[in-house]
Design a protein around this motif. Structure first.
Motif, PDB file in Angstrom:
ATOM      1  N   SER A  43      85.483 -30.067  53.395  1.00 37.07           N
ATOM      2  CA  SER A  43      86.257 -31.307  52.564  1.00 37.07           C
ATOM      3  C   SER A  43      87.697 -30.773  52.303  1.00 37.07           C
ATOM      4  CB  SER A  43      85.617 -31.388  51.459  1.00 37.07           C
ATOM      5  OG  SER A  43      84.114 -32.087  51.282  1.00 37.07           O
ATOM      6  N   LEU A  44      87.853 -29.615  52.194  1.00 38.54           N
ATOM      7  CA  LEU A  44      89.378 -29.185  52.035  1.00 38.54           C
ATOM      8  C   LEU A  44      90.035 -29.148  53.344  1.00 38.54           C
ATOM      9  CD1 LEU A  44      89.002 -26.105  49.623  1.00 38.54           C
ATOM     10  CD2 LEU A  44      89.830 -28.211  48.923  1.00 38.54           C
ATOM     11  N   THR A  45      89.479 -28.935  54.425  1.00 39.77           N
ATOM     12  CA  THR A  45      89.904 -28.885  55.754  1.00 39.77           C
ATOM     13  C   THR A  45      90.366 -30.289  56.209  1.00 39.77           C
ATOM     14  OG1 THR A  45      88.697 -27.173  56.412  1.00 39.77           O
ATOM     15  CG2 THR A  45      89.811 -28.446  58.179  1.00 39.77           C
ATOM     16  N   LYS A  99      77.053 -23.044  52.510  1.00 40.70           N
ATOM     17  CA  LYS A  99      78.265 -23.084  51.534  1.00 40.70           C
ATOM     18  C   LYS A  99      79.622 -23.559  52.218  1.00 40.70           C
ATOM     19  CE  LYS A  99      76.481 -19.465  48.805  1.00 40.70           C
ATOM     20  NZ  LYS A  99      76.527 -17.860  48.220  1.00 40.70           N
ATOM     21  N   THR A 100      79.698 -24.203  53.370  1.00 40.99           N
ATOM     22  CA  THR A 100      80.614 -24.642  54.189  1.00 40.99           C
ATOM     23  C   THR A 100      81.062 -26.253  53.782  1.00 40.99           C
ATOM     24  OG1 THR A 100      79.279 -25.371  56.027  1.00 40.99           O
ATOM     25  CG2 THR A 100      80.101 -23.221  55.918  1.00 40.99           C
ATOM     26  N   GLU A 101      80.441 -26.540  52.918  1.00 39.36           N
ATOM     27  CA  GLU A 101      80.639 -28.160  52.584  1.00 39.36           C
ATOM     28  C   GLU A 101      82.196 -28.135  51.821  1.00 39.36           C
ATOM     29  OE1 GLU A 101      77.822 -30.607  50.759  1.00 39.36           O
ATOM     30  OE2 GLU A 101      76.256 -29.738  52.138  1.00 39.36           O
ATOM     31  N   LYS A 102      82.295 -27.346  50.913  1.00 36.96           N
ATOM     32  CA  LYS A 102      83.508 -27.458  50.116  1.00 36.96           C
ATOM     33  C   LYS A 102      84.896 -27.007  51.429  1.00 36.96           C
ATOM     34  CE  LYS A 102      85.387 -26.209  45.816  1.00 36.96           C
ATOM     35  NZ  LYS A 102      84.975 -25.758  44.200  1.00 36.96           N
ATOM     36  N   SER A 103      84.531 -26.052  52.040  1.00 37.47           N
ATOM     37  CA  SER A 103      85.724 -25.932  53.128  1.00 37.47           C
ATOM     38  C   SER A 103      85.790 -26.953  53.945  1.00 37.47           C
ATOM     39  CB  SER A 103      85.472 -24.670  53.899  1.00 37.47           C
ATOM     40  OG  SER A 103      84.409 -24.520  54.764  1.00 37.47           O
ATOM     41  N   TRP A 133      75.461 -18.321  54.220  1.00 36.84           N
ATOM     42  CA  TRP A 133      76.873 -18.509  54.126  1.00 36.84           C
ATOM     43  C   TRP A 133      77.165 -19.661  54.774  1.00 36.84           C
ATOM     44  CZ3 TRP A 133      79.706 -18.909  58.503  1.00 36.84           C
ATOM     45  CH2 TRP A 133      79.136 -18.105  59.648  1.00 36.84           C
TER      46      TRP A 133
END
Length: 92
Positions: free
Chosen positions: A32-34, A26-30, A23
Motif C-alpha cells: 500500500s505504501l509503495t 505482512k507485505t500488505e502494508k508495504s 514475513w
C-alpha cells in the motif's frame, strides 16, 4: 509488456510456493505504501510537465467523455444481457 507480465507471473508463483512464510504475509502494508509513493511520483511527473498542465482542461474533458461513454456502454451491455439471457416471466 511481456517483461511486466513475466515479473507478475513469477511473483504469483513464488507467492504461492512460499505462502506459509510469516514475513510474506505482512507485505500488505508495504505494498500500500509503495502504491501511494508511485501515485505521488506520477503526480509530480504530471505536474512538472508544462504541456499537460497547460492543456489540463482539454485532457480533463476528454477523460470525462471517455468515462461517460464507458459507463453508458456498460449499462447498455448489462441491459442487453439482462433482456436477452434473463427474459421476463420465464421467457428465453
Amino acid at each position: 509488456m511481456f517483461t511486466i507480465i513475466g515479473f507478475m507471473l513469477t511473483g504469483i508463483t513464488l507467492g504461492y510456493l512460499f505462502r506459509n512464510i510469516a514475513w510474506l504475509q505482512k507485505t500488505e502494508k508495504s505494498i500500500s505504501l509503495t502504491i501511494i509513493l508511485l501515485l505521488f511520483l506520477l503526480g509530480t511527473s504530471v505536474g512538472s510537465n508544462q504541456l499537460i498542465v497547460n492543456n489540463l482542461a482539454t485532457f480533463g474533458g476528454q477523460a470525462a467523455i471517455l468515462a461517460l461513454s464507458a459507463t453508458c456502454g456498460s449499462i447498455l451491455a448489462s441491459w442487453m444481457v439482462l433482456r436477452f439471457f434473463f427474459g421476463k416471466g420465464g421467457e428465453q
